[in-house]
Design a protein around this motif. Structure first.
Motif, PDB file in Angstrom:
ATOM      1  N   ILE A 104       2.864  -5.763  10.533  1.00 28.57           N
ATOM      2  CA  ILE A 104       3.218  -5.149   8.750  1.00 28.57           C
ATOM      3  C   ILE A 104       4.447  -4.751   8.869  1.00 28.57           C
ATOM      4  O   ILE A 104       5.277  -5.072   9.836  1.00 28.57           O
ATOM      5  CB  ILE A 104       2.310  -3.673  10.060  1.00 28.57           C
ATOM      6  N   LEU A 105       5.140  -5.834   8.364  1.00 30.09           N
ATOM      7  CA  LEU A 105       6.577  -5.435   7.584  1.00 30.09           C
ATOM      8  C   LEU A 105       7.329  -3.728   8.013  1.00 30.09           C
ATOM      9  O   LEU A 105       7.723  -3.784   8.285  1.00 30.09           O
ATOM     10  CB  LEU A 105       6.927  -6.064   6.655  1.00 30.09           C
ATOM     11  N   SER A 106       6.319  -3.511   7.455  1.00 28.68           N
ATOM     12  CA  SER A 106       7.354  -1.968   7.290  1.00 28.68           C
ATOM     13  C   SER A 106       6.098  -0.816   6.576  1.00 28.68           C
ATOM     14  O   SER A 106       4.684  -1.179   5.819  1.00 28.68           O
ATOM     15  CB  SER A 106       8.291  -1.641   6.001  1.00 28.68           C
ATOM     16  N   GLY A 107       6.316   0.355   7.465  1.00 30.81           N
ATOM     17  CA  GLY A 107       4.635   1.477   7.528  1.00 30.81           C
ATOM     18  C   GLY A 107       3.942   1.026   8.220  1.00 30.81           C
ATOM     19  O   GLY A 107       4.568   0.732   9.662  1.00 30.81           O
TER      20      GLY A 107
ATOM     21  N   LEU B 189       0.966  -1.345   0.087  1.00 27.82           N
ATOM     22  CA  LEU B 189      -0.191  -0.242   0.009  1.00 27.82           C
ATOM     23  C   LEU B 189       0.980   0.978   0.357  1.00 27.82           C
ATOM     24  O   LEU B 189       1.545   0.895   1.366  1.00 27.82           O
ATOM     25  CB  LEU B 189      -0.448  -0.281   1.299  1.00 27.82           C
ATOM     26  N   LYS B 190       0.271   1.789  -0.766  1.00 30.48           N
ATOM     27  CA  LYS B 190       1.385   3.491  -0.684  1.00 30.48           C
ATOM     28  C   LYS B 190       0.863   4.437  -0.080  1.00 30.48           C
ATOM     29  O   LYS B 190      -0.253   4.005  -0.225  1.00 30.48           O
ATOM     30  CB  LYS B 190       1.242   4.025  -2.744  1.00 30.48           C
ATOM     31  N   GLN B 191       1.579   5.478   0.544  1.00 28.15           N
ATOM     32  CA  GLN B 191       0.948   6.582   1.657  1.00 28.15           C
ATOM     33  C   GLN B 191      -0.840   6.748   0.631  1.00 28.15           C
ATOM     34  O   GLN B 191      -0.360   7.275  -0.752  1.00 28.15           O
ATOM     35  CB  GLN B 191       1.720   7.580   1.640  1.00 28.15           C
ATOM     36  N   GLY B 192      -1.403   6.815   1.368  1.00 29.03           N
ATOM     37  CA  GLY B 192      -2.358   7.655   0.750  1.00 29.03           C
ATOM     38  C   GLY B 192      -3.418   6.441   0.753  1.00 29.03           C
ATOM     39  O   GLY B 192      -4.875   7.124   0.814  1.00 29.03           O
ATOM     40  N   ALA B 193      -2.971   5.164   0.503  1.00 28.46           N
ATOM     41  CA  ALA B 193      -3.956   4.252  -0.279  1.00 28.46           C
ATOM     42  C   ALA B 193      -5.159   3.927   0.763  1.00 28.46           C
ATOM     43  O   ALA B 193      -4.811   4.025   2.049  1.00 28.46           O
ATOM     44  CB  ALA B 193      -3.161   2.761  -0.528  1.00 28.46           C
TER      45      ALA B 193
ATOM     46  N   VAL C 266      -7.239   2.652  14.758  1.00 29.85           N
ATOM     47  CA  VAL C 266      -6.011   1.694  15.342  1.00 29.85           C
ATOM     48  C   VAL C 266      -4.793   1.881  14.532  1.00 29.85           C
ATOM     49  O   VAL C 266      -5.222   2.045  13.848  1.00 29.85           O
ATOM     50  CB  VAL C 266      -6.314   0.572  16.159  1.00 29.85           C
ATOM     51  N   ASP C 267      -3.863   2.342  15.058  1.00 33.71           N
ATOM     52  CA  ASP C 267      -2.629   2.166  14.571  1.00 33.71           C
ATOM     53  C   ASP C 267      -1.989   0.664  14.467  1.00 33.71           C
ATOM     54  O   ASP C 267      -1.524   1.154  15.542  1.00 33.71           O
ATOM     55  CB  ASP C 267      -1.627   3.831  14.292  1.00 33.71           C
ATOM     56  N   VAL C 268      -1.741   0.523  13.886  1.00 33.67           N
ATOM     57  CA  VAL C 268      -1.218  -0.708  13.658  1.00 33.67           C
ATOM     58  C   VAL C 268       0.692  -0.531  12.585  1.00 33.67           C
ATOM     59  O   VAL C 268       1.179   0.150  10.877  1.00 33.67           O
ATOM     60  CB  VAL C 268      -1.428  -1.565  12.805  1.00 33.67           C
ATOM     61  N   ARG C 269       1.443  -0.554  12.979  1.00 34.46           N
ATOM     62  CA  ARG C 269       2.772  -0.128  12.561  1.00 34.46           C
ATOM     63  C   ARG C 269       4.013  -0.998  12.383  1.00 34.46           C
ATOM     64  O   ARG C 269       3.802  -2.366  12.594  1.00 34.46           O
ATOM     65  CB  ARG C 269       3.560   0.714  13.249  1.00 34.46           C
TER      66      ARG C 269
ATOM     67  N   ALA D 207      -3.142   3.954   4.740  1.00 41.16           N
ATOM     68  CA  ALA D 207      -2.172   3.849   4.620  1.00 41.16           C
ATOM     69  C   ALA D 207      -1.623   4.935   5.344  1.00 41.16           C
ATOM     70  O   ALA D 207      -1.366   6.003   4.676  1.00 41.16           O
ATOM     71  CB  ALA D 207      -0.803   3.399   3.524  1.00 41.16           C
ATOM     72  N   LEU D 208      -0.430   5.496   6.589  1.00 41.35           N
ATOM     73  CA  LEU D 208      -0.507   6.897   7.178  1.00 41.35           C
ATOM     74  C   LEU D 208       1.121   6.969   6.318  1.00 41.35           C
ATOM     75  O   LEU D 208       1.682   7.940   6.224  1.00 41.35           O
ATOM     76  CB  LEU D 208      -0.263   6.823   8.453  1.00 41.35           C
ATOM     77  N   GLU D 209       1.910   5.917   5.809  1.00 49.45           N
ATOM     78  CA  GLU D 209       3.084   6.080   4.697  1.00 49.45           C
ATOM     79  C   GLU D 209       3.008   4.090   4.002  1.00 49.45           C
ATOM     80  O   GLU D 209       2.265   3.341   3.791  1.00 49.45           O
ATOM     81  CB  GLU D 209       3.916   5.586   5.584  1.00 49.45           C
ATOM     82  N   ASP D 210       4.105   4.592   3.088  1.00 49.23           N
ATOM     83  CA  ASP D 210       4.000   2.945   2.341  1.00 49.23           C
ATOM     84  C   ASP D 210       4.964   2.350   3.476  1.00 49.23           C
ATOM     85  O   ASP D 210       5.410   2.014   4.038  1.00 49.23           O
ATOM     86  CB  ASP D 210       5.922   3.349   0.900  1.00 49.23           C
ATOM     87  N   THR D 211       3.547   1.058   2.945  1.00 44.38           N
ATOM     88  CA  THR D 211       3.875  -0.100   3.731  1.00 44.38           C
ATOM     89  C   THR D 211       2.839  -1.325   3.197  1.00 44.38           C
ATOM     90  O   THR D 211       3.188  -2.111   1.985  1.00 44.38           O
ATOM     91  CB  THR D 211       2.121   0.101   4.577  1.00 44.38           C
ATOM     92  N   LEU D 212       4.015  -2.425   3.689  1.00 48.60           N
ATOM     93  CA  LEU D 212       3.919  -3.596   3.041  1.00 48.60           C
ATOM     94  C   LEU D 212       3.824  -4.495   4.656  1.00 48.60           C
ATOM     95  O   LEU D 212       4.110  -4.540   5.866  1.00 48.60           O
ATOM     96  CB  LEU D 212       5.245  -4.039   3.399  1.00 48.60           C
ATOM     97  N   ASP D 213       2.019  -5.593   4.251  1.00 52.25           N
ATOM     98  CA  ASP D 213       1.741  -6.059   5.128  1.00 52.25           C
ATOM     99  C   ASP D 213       1.269  -7.499   4.865  1.00 52.25           C
ATOM    100  O   ASP D 213       1.609  -7.952   3.784  1.00 52.25           O
ATOM    101  CB  ASP D 213       0.052  -5.030   5.988  1.00 52.25           C
TER     102      ASP D 213
END
Length: 135
Positions: free
Chosen positions: A57-60, A38-42, A78-81, A98-104
Protein backbone atom coordinates in the motif's frame (compact mmCIF):
# COMPACT_ATOMS: atom_id res chain seq x y z
CA UNK A 1 19.64 -6.65 -28.22
CA UNK A 2 17.96 -7.20 -24.85
CA UNK A 3 14.34 -6.39 -24.14
CA UNK A 4 15.15 -3.81 -21.48
CA UNK A 5 12.35 -1.25 -21.24
CA UNK A 6 12.01 1.97 -19.28
CA UNK A 7 8.40 2.83 -18.48
CA UNK A 8 6.58 5.64 -16.71
CA UNK A 9 3.29 5.10 -14.87
CA UNK A 10 2.24 8.61 -15.86
CA UNK A 11 2.52 7.70 -19.56
CA UNK A 12 0.06 4.80 -19.21
CA UNK A 13 -3.69 5.12 -19.39
CA UNK A 14 -5.66 4.00 -16.34
CA UNK A 15 -7.97 1.11 -17.20
CA UNK A 16 -11.31 1.80 -15.50
CA UNK A 17 -12.79 -1.45 -14.19
CA UNK A 18 -15.62 0.18 -12.24
CA UNK A 19 -16.30 3.79 -11.25
CA UNK A 20 -14.34 3.04 -8.04
CA UNK A 21 -11.48 0.84 -9.32
CA UNK A 22 -8.82 1.48 -11.95
CA UNK A 23 -5.41 0.00 -12.74
CA UNK A 24 -2.25 0.14 -14.79
CA UNK A 25 -0.25 -3.00 -15.65
CA UNK A 26 3.34 -3.86 -16.47
CA UNK A 27 4.13 -7.52 -17.07
CA UNK A 28 6.63 -9.95 -18.50
CA UNK A 29 6.41 -13.68 -19.10
CA UNK A 30 7.20 -14.37 -15.43
CA UNK A 31 5.79 -11.52 -13.33
CA UNK A 32 3.29 -8.68 -13.17
CA UNK A 33 3.40 -5.30 -11.47
CA UNK A 34 0.15 -3.34 -11.15
CA UNK A 35 -0.92 0.00 -9.78
CA UNK A 36 -4.46 -0.41 -8.48
CA UNK A 37 -6.46 2.73 -7.69
CA UNK A 38 -9.37 2.22 -5.32
CA UNK A 39 -11.70 4.96 -4.18
CA UNK A 40 -13.06 4.81 -0.65
CA UNK A 41 -15.75 2.14 -0.44
CA UNK A 42 -14.49 0.15 -3.45
CA UNK A 43 -15.00 -3.60 -3.01
CA UNK A 44 -12.86 -6.37 -4.45
CA UNK A 45 -15.11 -9.45 -4.27
CA UNK A 46 -14.03 -12.74 -2.72
CA UNK A 47 -11.73 -14.63 -5.06
CA UNK A 48 -8.64 -16.80 -5.24
CA UNK A 49 -6.03 -17.51 -7.90
CA UNK A 50 -3.00 -19.64 -8.58
CA UNK A 51 -0.80 -16.54 -8.59
CA UNK A 52 1.25 -15.59 -5.56
CA UNK A 53 0.42 -11.98 -4.65
CA UNK A 54 2.28 -9.26 -2.81
CA UNK A 55 0.24 -6.13 -2.06
CA UNK A 56 2.12 -2.99 -1.02
CA UNK A 57 0.00 0.00 0.00
CA UNK A 58 1.55 3.28 -1.16
CA UNK A 59 -1.27 5.49 0.14
CA UNK A 60 -4.61 4.88 1.81
CA UNK A 61 -5.74 1.64 3.43
CA UNK A 62 -7.40 -1.65 2.49
CA UNK A 63 -9.28 -4.08 4.73
CA UNK A 64 -8.81 -7.74 3.79
CA UNK A 65 -10.88 -10.75 4.78
CA UNK A 66 -8.85 -13.94 4.33
CA UNK A 67 -9.78 -17.62 3.91
CA UNK A 68 -13.29 -18.56 4.99
CA UNK A 69 -13.87 -14.96 6.12
CA UNK A 70 -13.66 -13.78 2.49
CA UNK A 71 -17.09 -15.18 1.65
CA UNK A 72 -18.80 -14.08 4.86
CA UNK A 73 -16.93 -11.00 6.04
CA UNK A 74 -17.29 -10.20 9.69
CA UNK A 75 -15.07 -9.25 12.58
CA UNK A 76 -11.92 -11.11 11.48
CA UNK A 77 -9.95 -8.99 9.02
CA UNK A 78 -6.54 -7.47 8.39
CA UNK A 79 -6.13 -3.74 7.73
CA UNK A 80 -3.15 -2.85 5.54
CA UNK A 81 -2.11 0.81 5.52
CA UNK A 82 0.40 2.99 3.67
CA UNK A 83 3.88 1.52 3.99
CA UNK A 84 2.59 -1.98 4.83
CA UNK A 85 2.69 -5.16 2.76
CA UNK A 86 0.37 -8.17 2.66
CA UNK A 87 1.66 -11.45 1.20
CA UNK A 88 -1.08 -13.73 -0.16
CA UNK A 89 0.01 -17.25 -1.15
CA UNK A 90 -1.42 -19.11 -4.12
CA UNK A 91 -5.07 -20.26 -3.78
CA UNK A 92 -5.78 -18.31 -0.57
CA UNK A 93 -9.25 -16.80 -0.84
CA UNK A 94 -9.46 -13.07 -0.09
CA UNK A 95 -11.71 -10.03 -0.33
CA UNK A 96 -10.86 -6.35 0.13
CA UNK A 97 -12.52 -3.01 0.79
CA UNK A 98 -10.93 0.42 0.44
CA UNK A 99 -11.20 2.23 3.78
CA UNK A 100 -10.08 5.43 2.07
CA UNK A 101 -8.82 6.40 -1.38
CA UNK A 102 -5.95 3.96 -1.93
CA UNK A 103 -3.06 3.33 -4.30
CA UNK A 104 -1.74 -0.18 -4.00
CA UNK A 105 1.03 -1.94 -5.87
CA UNK A 106 0.29 -5.59 -6.60
CA UNK A 107 2.97 -8.02 -7.69
CA UNK A 108 1.92 -11.38 -9.14
CA UNK A 109 3.85 -14.47 -10.07
CA UNK A 110 2.97 -15.74 -12.59
CA UNK A 111 1.19 -12.80 -14.26
CA UNK A 112 -2.60 -12.68 -13.95
CA UNK A 113 -3.73 -13.87 -17.37
CA UNK A 114 -7.31 -12.82 -16.58
CA UNK A 115 -6.08 -9.25 -16.03
CA UNK A 116 -4.13 -9.31 -19.28
CA UNK A 117 -6.99 -10.64 -21.42
CA UNK A 118 -9.64 -8.69 -19.45
CA UNK A 119 -11.65 -11.79 -18.47
CA UNK A 120 -11.62 -10.74 -14.79
CA UNK A 121 -15.41 -10.37 -14.59
CA UNK A 122 -15.47 -10.85 -10.81
CA UNK A 123 -13.66 -7.53 -10.46
CA UNK A 124 -15.61 -5.69 -13.14
CA UNK A 125 -19.07 -6.83 -11.97
CA UNK A 126 -18.50 -7.09 -8.20
CA UNK A 127 -19.69 -10.72 -8.13
CA UNK A 128 -17.61 -13.12 -6.00
CA UNK A 129 -15.62 -15.66 -8.00
CA UNK A 130 -16.23 -19.33 -7.29
CA UNK A 131 -13.46 -21.21 -5.50
CA UNK A 132 -10.56 -22.47 -7.57
CA UNK A 133 -10.89 -20.04 -10.44
CA UNK A 134 -8.39 -17.80 -12.16
CA UNK A 135 -10.01 -14.55 -11.06
Amino acid sequence: MTDVRKLSWDDMAVEELTPLIGRRLIYTAQQMLAHVYLKQGALVPAHDHVNEQITYILSGALRFWIGEHADSPGGEYVDVRAGEVLVIPSMVRHRAEALEDTLDVDIFNPPRQDWIDKSDNYLRTGEPMSNGGQG
